[in-house]
Design a protein around this motif. Structure first.
Motif, PDB file in Angstrom:
ATOM      1  N   VAL A   1      15.657 -41.902 -27.931  1.00 44.34           N
ATOM      2  CA  VAL A   1      14.443 -42.429 -28.208  1.00 44.34           C
ATOM      3  C   VAL A   1      13.534 -42.876 -26.764  1.00 44.34           C
ATOM      4  O   VAL A   1      14.059 -43.816 -26.303  1.00 44.34           O
ATOM      5  CB  VAL A   1      14.008 -43.427 -29.149  1.00 44.34           C
ATOM      6  CG1 VAL A   1      12.486 -43.840 -29.236  1.00 44.34           C
ATOM      7  CG2 VAL A   1      14.777 -43.004 -30.508  1.00 44.34           C
ATOM      8  N   HIS A   2      12.815 -42.067 -26.149  1.00 51.70           N
ATOM      9  CA  HIS A   2      12.262 -42.582 -24.868  1.00 51.70           C
ATOM     10  C   HIS A   2      11.377 -43.797 -25.142  1.00 51.70           C
ATOM     11  O   HIS A   2      10.386 -43.662 -25.823  1.00 51.70           O
ATOM     12  CB  HIS A   2      11.337 -41.422 -24.207  1.00 51.70           C
ATOM     13  CG  HIS A   2      12.131 -40.105 -23.747  1.00 51.70           C
ATOM     14  ND1 HIS A   2      13.118 -40.122 -22.876  1.00 51.70           N
ATOM     15  CD2 HIS A   2      12.229 -39.005 -24.558  1.00 51.70           C
ATOM     16  CE1 HIS A   2      13.667 -39.066 -22.851  1.00 51.70           C
ATOM     17  NE2 HIS A   2      13.071 -38.134 -23.971  1.00 51.70           N
TER      18      HIS A   2
ATOM     19  N   PHE B   1      12.958 -40.707 -14.298  1.00 48.35           N
ATOM     20  CA  PHE B   1      14.077 -40.120 -15.151  1.00 48.35           C
ATOM     21  C   PHE B   1      14.215 -40.888 -16.503  1.00 48.35           C
ATOM     22  O   PHE B   1      14.965 -41.713 -16.857  1.00 48.35           O
ATOM     23  CB  PHE B   1      15.441 -40.407 -14.540  1.00 48.35           C
ATOM     24  CG  PHE B   1      15.506 -39.834 -13.153  1.00 48.35           C
ATOM     25  CD1 PHE B   1      15.897 -38.596 -12.971  1.00 48.35           C
ATOM     26  CD2 PHE B   1      14.912 -40.421 -12.080  1.00 48.35           C
ATOM     27  CE1 PHE B   1      16.095 -37.862 -11.920  1.00 48.35           C
ATOM     28  CE2 PHE B   1      14.939 -39.844 -10.920  1.00 48.35           C
ATOM     29  CZ  PHE B   1      15.648 -38.682 -10.721  1.00 48.35           C
ATOM     30  N   PRO B   2      13.402 -40.250 -17.353  1.00 53.04           N
ATOM     31  CA  PRO B   2      13.173 -40.995 -18.883  1.00 53.04           C
ATOM     32  C   PRO B   2      14.334 -41.006 -19.643  1.00 53.04           C
ATOM     33  O   PRO B   2      14.220 -41.834 -20.614  1.00 53.04           O
ATOM     34  CB  PRO B   2      12.044 -40.133 -19.432  1.00 53.04           C
ATOM     35  CG  PRO B   2      12.070 -38.900 -18.792  1.00 53.04           C
ATOM     36  CD  PRO B   2      12.207 -39.202 -17.285  1.00 53.04           C
ATOM     37  N   GLU B   3      15.331 -40.093 -19.309  1.00 54.09           N
ATOM     38  CA  GLU B   3      16.609 -39.986 -20.203  1.00 54.09           C
ATOM     39  C   GLU B   3      17.461 -41.254 -19.648  1.00 54.09           C
ATOM     40  O   GLU B   3      18.648 -41.593 -20.349  1.00 54.09           O
ATOM     41  CB  GLU B   3      17.305 -39.063 -19.819  1.00 54.09           C
ATOM     42  CG  GLU B   3      17.907 -38.502 -18.524  1.00 54.09           C
ATOM     43  CD  GLU B   3      16.804 -37.775 -17.608  1.00 54.09           C
ATOM     44  OE1 GLU B   3      17.296 -36.970 -17.243  1.00 54.09           O
ATOM     45  OE2 GLU B   3      15.644 -38.161 -17.293  1.00 54.09           O
TER      46      GLU B   3
ATOM     47  N   TYR C   1      24.485 -51.964 -22.870  1.00 50.58           N
ATOM     48  CA  TYR C   1      23.893 -52.947 -23.897  1.00 50.58           C
ATOM     49  C   TYR C   1      23.311 -52.115 -25.160  1.00 50.58           C
ATOM     50  O   TYR C   1      22.369 -51.806 -24.862  1.00 50.58           O
ATOM     51  CB  TYR C   1      23.116 -53.936 -23.324  1.00 50.58           C
ATOM     52  CG  TYR C   1      22.704 -55.178 -24.298  1.00 50.58           C
ATOM     53  CD1 TYR C   1      23.883 -56.269 -24.385  1.00 50.58           C
ATOM     54  CD2 TYR C   1      21.533 -55.465 -25.193  1.00 50.58           C
ATOM     55  CE1 TYR C   1      23.725 -57.182 -25.471  1.00 50.58           C
ATOM     56  CE2 TYR C   1      21.475 -56.468 -26.001  1.00 50.58           C
ATOM     57  CZ  TYR C   1      22.546 -57.307 -26.187  1.00 50.58           C
ATOM     58  OH  TYR C   1      22.288 -58.403 -27.188  1.00 50.58           O
ATOM     59  N   PRO C   2      24.049 -51.784 -26.296  1.00 49.13           N
ATOM     60  CA  PRO C   2      23.307 -50.899 -27.331  1.00 49.13           C
ATOM     61  C   PRO C   2      21.853 -51.605 -27.743  1.00 49.13           C
ATOM     62  O   PRO C   2      21.996 -52.694 -28.029  1.00 49.13           O
ATOM     63  CB  PRO C   2      24.278 -50.917 -28.363  1.00 49.13           C
ATOM     64  CG  PRO C   2      25.181 -51.661 -28.120  1.00 49.13           C
ATOM     65  CD  PRO C   2      25.201 -52.336 -26.808  1.00 49.13           C
ATOM     66  N   PRO C   3      20.862 -50.748 -28.000  1.00 45.01           N
ATOM     67  CA  PRO C   3      20.975 -49.135 -28.115  1.00 45.01           C
ATOM     68  C   PRO C   3      20.352 -48.530 -26.895  1.00 45.01           C
ATOM     69  O   PRO C   3      20.029 -47.494 -26.905  1.00 45.01           O
ATOM     70  CB  PRO C   3      19.918 -48.944 -29.124  1.00 45.01           C
ATOM     71  CG  PRO C   3      18.996 -50.202 -29.138  1.00 45.01           C
ATOM     72  CD  PRO C   3      19.854 -51.543 -28.981  1.00 45.01           C
ATOM     73  N   GLN C   4      20.557 -49.543 -25.873  1.00 43.46           N
ATOM     74  CA  GLN C   4      20.181 -48.900 -24.475  1.00 43.46           C
ATOM     75  C   GLN C   4      21.003 -47.831 -23.895  1.00 43.46           C
ATOM     76  O   GLN C   4      22.145 -47.772 -24.755  1.00 43.46           O
ATOM     77  CB  GLN C   4      19.921 -50.039 -23.392  1.00 43.46           C
ATOM     78  CG  GLN C   4      18.914 -51.208 -23.825  1.00 43.46           C
ATOM     79  CD  GLN C   4      19.177 -52.302 -22.849  1.00 43.46           C
ATOM     80  OE1 GLN C   4      19.326 -51.951 -21.432  1.00 43.46           O
ATOM     81  NE2 GLN C   4      18.939 -53.516 -23.279  1.00 43.46           N
ATOM     82  N   VAL C   5      20.423 -47.124 -23.307  1.00 44.95           N
ATOM     83  CA  VAL C   5      21.416 -45.857 -22.791  1.00 44.95           C
ATOM     84  C   VAL C   5      21.853 -45.966 -21.054  1.00 44.95           C
ATOM     85  O   VAL C   5      22.366 -45.153 -20.588  1.00 44.95           O
ATOM     86  CB  VAL C   5      20.678 -44.565 -22.965  1.00 44.95           C
ATOM     87  CG1 VAL C   5      20.758 -44.292 -24.521  1.00 44.95           C
ATOM     88  CG2 VAL C   5      19.375 -44.482 -22.202  1.00 44.95           C
TER      89      VAL C   5
ATOM     90  N   TRP D   1      19.247 -44.983 -27.958  1.00 47.64           N
ATOM     91  CA  TRP D   1      19.838 -44.039 -28.792  1.00 47.64           C
ATOM     92  C   TRP D   1      19.685 -44.575 -30.165  1.00 47.64           C
ATOM     93  O   TRP D   1      20.481 -45.525 -30.605  1.00 47.64           O
ATOM     94  CB  TRP D   1      21.488 -43.809 -28.362  1.00 47.64           C
ATOM     95  CG  TRP D   1      21.972 -42.639 -28.901  1.00 47.64           C
ATOM     96  CD1 TRP D   1      22.920 -42.758 -30.142  1.00 47.64           C
ATOM     97  CD2 TRP D   1      21.710 -41.332 -28.494  1.00 47.64           C
ATOM     98  NE1 TRP D   1      23.061 -41.386 -30.531  1.00 47.64           N
ATOM     99  CE2 TRP D   1      22.670 -40.601 -29.497  1.00 47.64           C
ATOM    100  CE3 TRP D   1      21.250 -40.490 -27.644  1.00 47.64           C
ATOM    101  CZ2 TRP D   1      22.652 -39.044 -29.532  1.00 47.64           C
ATOM    102  CZ3 TRP D   1      21.148 -39.188 -27.560  1.00 47.64           C
ATOM    103  CH2 TRP D   1      22.287 -38.609 -28.437  1.00 47.64           C
ATOM    104  N   ARG D   2      19.093 -43.801 -30.912  1.00 45.80           N
ATOM    105  CA  ARG D   2      19.012 -44.249 -32.249  1.00 45.80           C
ATOM    106  C   ARG D   2      18.915 -43.042 -33.287  1.00 45.80           C
ATOM    107  O   ARG D   2      18.134 -42.063 -32.914  1.00 45.80           O
ATOM    108  CB  ARG D   2      17.366 -44.948 -32.404  1.00 45.80           C
ATOM    109  CG  ARG D   2      17.448 -46.255 -31.830  1.00 45.80           C
ATOM    110  CD  ARG D   2      16.251 -47.136 -32.421  1.00 45.80           C
ATOM    111  NE  ARG D   2      16.131 -48.679 -31.610  1.00 45.80           N
ATOM    112  CZ  ARG D   2      15.035 -48.817 -30.860  1.00 45.80           C
ATOM    113  NH1 ARG D   2      14.154 -47.980 -30.739  1.00 45.80           N
ATOM    114  NH2 ARG D   2      15.001 -50.221 -30.683  1.00 45.80           N
TER     115      ARG D   2
END
Length: 415
Positions: A273-274, A260-262, A351-355, A267-268
Motif C-alpha cells: 500500500v503506497h 521510490f514509492p515501493e 518496523y511492521p507494517p512499514q517496508v 505491507w497489508r
C-alpha cells in the motif's frame, strides 16, 4: 452513529489504558482534535479523533485497560440525533383493556404483573473530563514513589509538562502531599515497566524477522559538501536557529522516498500500500530505556527549519511522554541514527507494517579516493533494510544512491 475505537499505536501495541477524557457527551469534535490520553507500555499518547460530530457516549471509564479496536466512545454525525428505543409496553390482560377513570389509580395484582420487565442496557459510567495537565507517566510514577504532590510541582517540559527532573527537584525541596492527593503507591515499579516495554519491542521485532524477508544494503556517503554548506548557512543564524546535520539526512531520505514509492508505504493484506506522503519515523531512545519511533509528518514538503523545529519538539515530547496518536501510527519509513553512540553502521529491523528502515552511523574522517588520488574526508555509512516483497536490491540501491546524491547537493534540500 460512529464508534470511536482504541487505535493501534504501532505493531507492538495490543492494549492501552485510558488515562484521561478531554471531551464529554454533547461536545462537538472536529477532525484532528485530541479527545483522550492513552497510556501504552512506551508512552502516554494523545489520541486524536478523525471524524466530525458530537460525542454521544463515553463507553470506557478512566483507568480501564482495553484491547486495540475496543469502542471507546460513540460519535453522532452532524445533524444526527441519538435514537432512544421506545420501551416495550407491559402485557395487560384482556379484562383490563378498558382504561379506568382518570381519578382512579389501579394497582395490578400479582396475577396481572408481567413476568418479564424491559431491562435497560448497562453502560459503563460516564466520566467527566478533568483539568488538563501534562504529566509524563514516568514522572507520575516517580512522584508516587517519592510521595510528591504533583499539584504543587511546576512543569518545565514542553507545554508545561511535569518531567522526571521536575519531580526530583520537588522531592529535594521537600514538597509534601496534601490529604487530597496523598495515596498509596499502586503503580508498577520502573523495572516492571521497562520489562513490559522490552516485551512489546521483542514481540514487534520478532514478528518482523519472522514475516518480513529483509535485504540489506550499505552506502558510504561523502559528507564534506553537506557539512560545509550547513556550516556556512548556520554561521548566519543564531544558535537556536541552526540546523543539525541529522536534519539534512531526514530530508534527503524523505525526498528520495518520494521518488521510490515501493520504499515508502505499508505491507497489508499480502500487498504493498503506497503512502500518499512521506512521514518519517524517528527512532528516539528514552531515558528509562527502550525507544519509540514517532513520525515527523510530510518531511519532503517542509523547509529545513521546519524539520529542525519538528525534530526538537518531537524528541522533547517523546521523552516527556506526550506524543500524539497520529505520530505513533503514521510513520511510512523509519530513520535510526546511532552515530552519536559511536558505531560506524547500523543494520536495523523493519518496523511492521512499514517496508523499509534507513540507518546512519557515525560521521568520521576516513580515507577517500577522489579524482585519481586519495584524501582524508568525512564520510558516513548509510544503510537500508528493505522488505523484499515490496522491492528488490536494484531499486533499493537506486534509493540509497538518491540519498547520496541529495547530500552532495544540499542546496536542493532547502527547497
Amino acid at each position: 452513529m460512529i464508534e470511536f475505537a482504541m487505535p493501534a499505536l504501532g505493531s507492538d501495541m495490543d492494549e492501552g489504558t485510558l488515562n484521561e477524557w478531554l471531551v464529554k457527551p454533547g461536545d462537538s469534535v472536529t477532525r484532528g482534535q485530541i479527545v483522550a490520553v492513552v497510556e501504552t507500555t512506551k508512552a502516554a499518547v494523545e489520541v486524536e479523533c478523525w471524524h466530525e460530530g458530537t460525542v454521544g457516549e463515553l463507553l470506557v471509564p478512566v483507568g480501564q485497560t482495553v484491547s486495540v479496536g475496543t469502542p471507546l466512545a460513540t460519535l453522532l454525525a452532524p445533524g444526527e440525533t441519538a435514537e432512544r428505543p421506545a420501551a416495550e409496553p407491559a402485557a395487560q390482560p384482556a379484562a383490563a383493556a378498558v382504561a379506568p377513570p382518570v381519578a382512579e389509580v389501579v394497582q395490578p395484582s400479582a396475577a396481572e404483573t408481567p413476568e418479564r420487565q424491559p431491562v435497560s442496557p448497562v453502560r459503563p459510567p460516564v466520566v467527566e473530563p478533568g483539568h488538563r495537565r501534562w504529566i509524563s507517566p514516568a514522572a507520575r510514577r516517580l512522584a508516587t514513589s517519592l510521595n510528591v504532590d504533583l499539584d504543587a510541582v511546576a512543569g518545565s517540559g514542553p507545554q508545561g509538562a511535569v518531567t522526571i527532573v521536575d519531580v526530583e527537584h520537588a522531592a529535594a525541596q521537600g514538597v509534601e502531599p496534601t490529604a487530597a492527593t496523598a495515596r498509596p503507591a499502586t503503580v508498577k515499579p520502573a523495572e516492571s515497566r521497562a520489562a513490559a516495554m522490552r516485551q512489546s519491542i521483542a514481540a514487534a521485532m520478532g514478528r518482523s524477522k519472522r514475516e518480513i524477508p529483509h535485504y540489506y544494503l550499505r552506502q558510504e556517503i561523502l559528507l564534506d559538501p553537506a557539512l560545509e554548506w550547513l556550516a556556512e548557512r548556520n554561521a548566519q543564524r543564531s544558535i537556536t536557529d541552526r540546523v543539525l546535520p541529522a536534519v539534512l539526512q531526514l530530508k534527503a531520505v524523505a525526498v528520495a522516498a518520494q521518488r521510490f514509492p515501493e520504499i515508502n508505504g505499508f505491507w497489508r493484506d499480502d500487498g504493498l500500500v503506497h503512502a500518499d506522503a512521506v512521514h518519517v519515523g524517528v527512532a528516539i531512545s528514552l531515558r528509562g530505556g527502550g525507544l519509540v519511533a514517532p513520525a515527523i509528518h510530510d518531511v519532503a514538503g517542509k523547509k529545513l527549519d521546519e524539520v529542525m523545529s519538528d525534530l526538537t519538539d518531537l524528541v522533547a515530547r517523546a521523552r516527556a511522554g506526550s506524543l500524539r496518536s497520529s505520530e505513533m501510527s503514521d510513520p511510512t519509513i523509519t530513520v535510526t541514527n546511532l552515530g552519536d553512540q559511536g558505531v560506524d553502521a547500523v543494520f536495523g529491523i523493519i518496523y511492521p507494517p512499514q517496508v523499509a528502515l534507513v540507518g546512519f552511523g557515525k560521521p568520521a574522517q576516513r580515507v577517500w579516493a577522489m579524482d585519481g588520488g586519495i584524501r582524508i574526508a568525512t564520510t558516513v555509512h548509510a544503510t537500508l533494510a528493505a522488505d523484499h516483497r515490496a522491492s528488490d536490491g536494484h531499486r533499493g540501491a537506486l534509493f540509497l544512491a538518491a540519498v547520496d546524491q541529495l547530500l552532495q547537493q544540499p542546496e536542493q534540500l532547502e527547497e
